[in-house]
Design a protein around this motif. Structure first.
Motif, short mmCIF file in Angstrom:
data_model
loop_
_atom_site.label_atom_id
_atom_site.label_comp_id
_atom_site.label_asym_id
_atom_site.label_seq_id
_atom_site.Cartn_x
_atom_site.Cartn_y
_atom_site.Cartn_z
N LEU A 110 0.81 -1.22 0.00
CA LEU A 110 0.00 0.00 0.00
C LEU A 110 0.84 1.27 0.00
CD1 LEU A 110 -2.79 -1.01 2.55
CD2 LEU A 110 -2.96 -0.94 0.06
N GLY A 111 2.10 1.17 0.43
CA GLY A 111 2.95 2.35 0.47
C GLY A 111 2.47 3.39 1.47
N LEU A 112 2.35 2.97 2.72
CA LEU A 112 1.81 3.87 3.75
C LEU A 112 2.65 5.13 3.94
CD1 LEU A 112 0.63 1.25 6.41
CD2 LEU A 112 -0.80 2.70 4.97
N ALA A 113 3.96 4.98 3.90
CA ALA A 113 4.84 6.14 4.11
C ALA A 113 4.59 7.21 3.05
CB ALA A 113 6.29 5.71 4.11
N ALA A 114 4.50 6.80 1.81
CA ALA A 114 4.23 7.75 0.73
C ALA A 114 2.84 8.36 0.86
CB ALA A 114 4.37 7.06 -0.63
N ALA A 115 1.89 7.54 1.32
CA ALA A 115 0.52 8.03 1.50
C ALA A 115 0.47 9.11 2.58
CB ALA A 115 -0.41 6.87 1.87
N ARG A 116 1.15 8.87 3.70
CA ARG A 116 1.18 9.87 4.76
C ARG A 116 1.74 11.19 4.23
NH1 ARG A 116 1.21 6.83 9.75
NH2 ARG A 116 2.02 4.73 9.42
N ALA A 117 2.79 11.08 3.43
CA ALA A 117 3.44 12.29 2.92
C ALA A 117 2.50 13.11 2.05
CB ALA A 117 4.69 11.91 2.13
N ARG A 118 1.66 12.45 1.25
CA ARG A 118 0.77 13.21 0.37
C ARG A 118 -0.48 13.70 1.12
NH1 ARG A 118 0.34 7.90 -2.02
NH2 ARG A 118 -1.72 6.96 -1.68
N TRP A 119 -0.83 13.05 2.24
CA TRP A 119 -1.99 13.50 3.01
C TRP A 119 -1.64 14.60 4.01
CZ3 TRP A 119 -3.27 7.76 4.50
CH2 TRP A 119 -3.72 7.08 3.36
N ALA A 120 -0.40 14.60 4.49
CA ALA A 120 0.00 15.49 5.59
C ALA A 120 -0.29 16.97 5.33
CB ALA A 120 1.48 15.28 5.91
N PRO A 121 -0.01 17.50 4.12
CA PRO A 121 -0.25 18.94 3.92
C PRO A 121 -1.70 19.37 4.12
CG PRO A 121 1.18 18.06 2.20
CD PRO A 121 0.63 16.89 2.95
N ARG A 122 -2.64 18.42 4.02
CA ARG A 122 -4.05 18.77 4.17
C ARG A 122 -4.58 18.48 5.57
NH1 ARG A 122 -6.47 16.35 -1.54
NH2 ARG A 122 -5.20 17.63 -2.93
N ALA A 123 -3.78 17.84 6.40
CA ALA A 123 -4.21 17.48 7.76
C ALA A 123 -4.03 18.66 8.70
CB ALA A 123 -3.43 16.27 8.26
N VAL A 124 -4.71 19.73 8.40
CA VAL A 124 -4.61 20.98 9.16
C VAL A 124 -6.00 21.30 9.71
CG1 VAL A 124 -4.04 23.42 9.05
CG2 VAL A 124 -2.76 21.78 7.66
N GLU A 125 -6.08 21.55 11.03
CA GLU A 125 -7.38 21.76 11.65
C GLU A 125 -8.15 22.90 11.01
OE1 GLU A 125 -9.20 23.18 15.95
OE2 GLU A 125 -7.33 22.01 15.92
N GLY A 126 -7.46 24.00 10.72
CA GLY A 126 -8.14 25.15 10.12
C GLY A 126 -8.75 24.82 8.78
N ARG A 127 -8.05 24.00 8.01
CA ARG A 127 -8.55 23.59 6.68
C ARG A 127 -9.82 22.75 6.83
NH1 ARG A 127 -5.88 22.57 1.60
NH2 ARG A 127 -7.04 21.04 0.36
N LEU A 128 -9.80 21.83 7.80
CA LEU A 128 -10.97 20.98 8.02
C LEU A 128 -12.16 21.79 8.49
CD1 LEU A 128 -9.24 17.94 9.79
CD2 LEU A 128 -9.84 18.17 7.38
N ARG A 129 -11.94 22.68 9.45
CA ARG A 129 -13.04 23.52 9.94
C ARG A 129 -13.58 24.39 8.81
NH1 ARG A 129 -13.91 23.55 15.33
NH2 ARG A 129 -12.27 22.75 16.70
N GLY A 130 -12.70 24.87 7.94
CA GLY A 130 -13.13 25.70 6.82
C GLY A 130 -14.06 24.95 5.88
N ALA A 131 -13.77 23.67 5.64
CA ALA A 131 -14.63 22.87 4.76
C ALA A 131 -16.03 22.72 5.35
CB ALA A 131 -14.00 21.50 4.52
N PHE A 132 -16.10 22.45 6.65
CA PHE A 132 -17.41 22.31 7.30
C PHE A 132 -18.14 23.65 7.35
CE2 PHE A 132 -15.56 18.35 8.72
CZ PHE A 132 -16.65 17.50 8.81
N ARG A 133 -17.40 24.71 7.61
CA ARG A 133 -18.02 26.04 7.68
C ARG A 133 -18.61 26.43 6.33
NH1 ARG A 133 -14.15 28.28 9.94
NH2 ARG A 133 -13.01 29.01 8.08
#
Length: 409
Positions: free
Chosen positions: A93-116
């Motif tokens: 599955l390549g978990l290490a590479a997956a984490r790297a591509r997901w990490a830039p979006r794992a920001v609380e402000g970004r998540l709250r913005g999507a819900f808002r």
């Protein structure tokens, strides 16, 4: 990301407050675990690009909320958990590479913005297990969407049989006329008409469905707060008001070429059949046709003038096999429900997927041997033989001297 009663750093109280305006139909008594999974599905849709199979495997194997642990635990721990859940060879599955591509979006402000943004736009969040979740999306497996963000009525997605009408943006007068006639005819026969909201064939399909007071949904390649193309803002607003505008991507996401291609898999999985009305050699509608064929969905194609480049892709689909020539709404209805008497009021016929795939590989005029049927259906020759025997008993397949034909049963 999961600690005690928290998911992605959000407490159960925060999760309930964020979800409440997006899921008004959910009862107040919804268990926290169910609410956490719905919230986690929304979070996953914010983290990953459409079709991310690594994220899909994690969600399906561990559950949406529990899968977020993968962002905090080591590869070795996650791989052991996946092995325990029955996932073969999780190291691939390549978990290490997956984490790297997901990490830039794992920001609380970004998540709250999507819900808002979703709350402000009146968007609804639909996840697997909800009554409004289209069952056909499960056929995408690990490549399926984590959630659907819906502007309009989510019930449109499961209100009855639906057909995807797709085609080129630079449509000819002929193509637009056929698209309008098909959409109008399908609505009068009880079908919903879904498409991608683009210029050309897509737009005409939506307009005709609305004019016929039918049900229609547009599947977007970006967030539903960014109606695209801009020239169809009024049309898509009407679709949202009377049907639904849908995306697997959260509000604030811009459309891109990759997302357009991935959007097509949602459109194909969402509907009972796909019809390509007009498409050139490089049309994106051919991508939708490919997804429909891969999913075992019936694929219809409208022929055009042999001199028209706008129909060259349609003619190629017909020439290569696997697609059925359609020229009317009755043809499309018969494509979806092969044994339906066009004069009756019977509901949609639900064939097992393997029978549908073999039936799609048969022609009513040109006999095909079992090897050709196996190649077209994607099934083994042994399995094709067994399915043909069942179809022959029902009169749906007939064996002749030159091979097998589609029957009239």
């Amino acid at each position: 990301m999961i600690a005690g009663r928290e998911v992605a750093g959000f407490s159960d109280r925060e999760i309930a407050d964020l979800l409440a305006p997006l899921r008004p139909a959910a009862p107040d008594s919804t268990e926290n675990a169910t609410r956490r999974d719905a919230f986690a599905d929304a979070v996953w849709s914010c983290l990953v690009e459409p079709g991310d199979a690594t994220a899909g495997v994690l969600r399906l194997a561990l559950g949406p909320a529990a899968a977020l642990v993968a962002l905090d635990e080591s590869d070795a721990v996650v791989e052991r958990r996946l092995t325990d859940a029955g996932v073969p060879d999780p190291s691939r599955l390549g978990l290490a590479a997956a984490r790297a591509r997901w990490a830039p979006r794992a920001v609380e402000g970004r998540l709250r913005g999507a819900f808002r943004s979703a709350r402000v736009m009146g968007v609804r969040l639909v996840v697997a297990g909800d009554p409004e979740w289209p069952g056909g999306l499960s056929d995408l497996g690990a490549h399926g969407p984590a959630a659907l963000w819906v502007r309009g009525d989510p019930g449109v997605l499961v209100s009855g049989p639906s057909v995807a009408l797709v085609g080129c943006r630079a449509a000819s007068a002929y193509g637009e006329q056929v698209a309008a006639e098909l959409a109008d005819g399908l609505v009068s026969r009880g079908f919903a008409v879904h498409s991608g909201g683009a210029y050309g064939i897509d737009g005409m399909a939506h307009r005709a469905a609305l004019a016929a007071e039918g049900t229609t949904a547009a599947v977007m390649a970006g967030g539903v707060d960014r109606l695209y193309p801009a020239g169809h803002h009024d049309l898509l607003s009407r679709v949202a008001a009377r049907g639904a505008v849908v995306s697997e991507l959260p509000c604030g996401t811009s459309p891109s070429r990759w997302r357009f291609l991935q959007r097509n898999r949602i459109l194909a999985a969402l509907t009972a059949a796909t019809v390509v009305v007009e498409a050139g050699h490089r049309s994106g509608a051919l991508n939708t046709a490919g997804h429909a064929a891969a999913l075992g969905r019936p694929l219809g194609v409208v022929p055009g003038p042999v001199t028209s480049p706008a129909s060259a892709g349609c003619h190629r689909l017909l020439r290569d096999g696997g697609a059925v020539c359609v020229t009317s709404a009755d043809d499309v209805r018969q494509l979806v429900m092969p044994t339906l008497d066009l004069g009756g009021d019977a509901g949609p016929l639900r064939l097992p997927p393997e029978q549908l795939r073999v039936l799609d590989a048969l022609s009513s005029r040109r006999p095909r041997d079992e090897a050709a049927i196996a190649a077209s259906s994607g099934l083994s020759a042994e399995r094709v033989a067994g399915v043909l025997a069942v179809l022959e008993l029902d009169g749906r397949a007939v064996e002749g001297e030159g091979g097998w034909l589609r029957g009239r049963g």
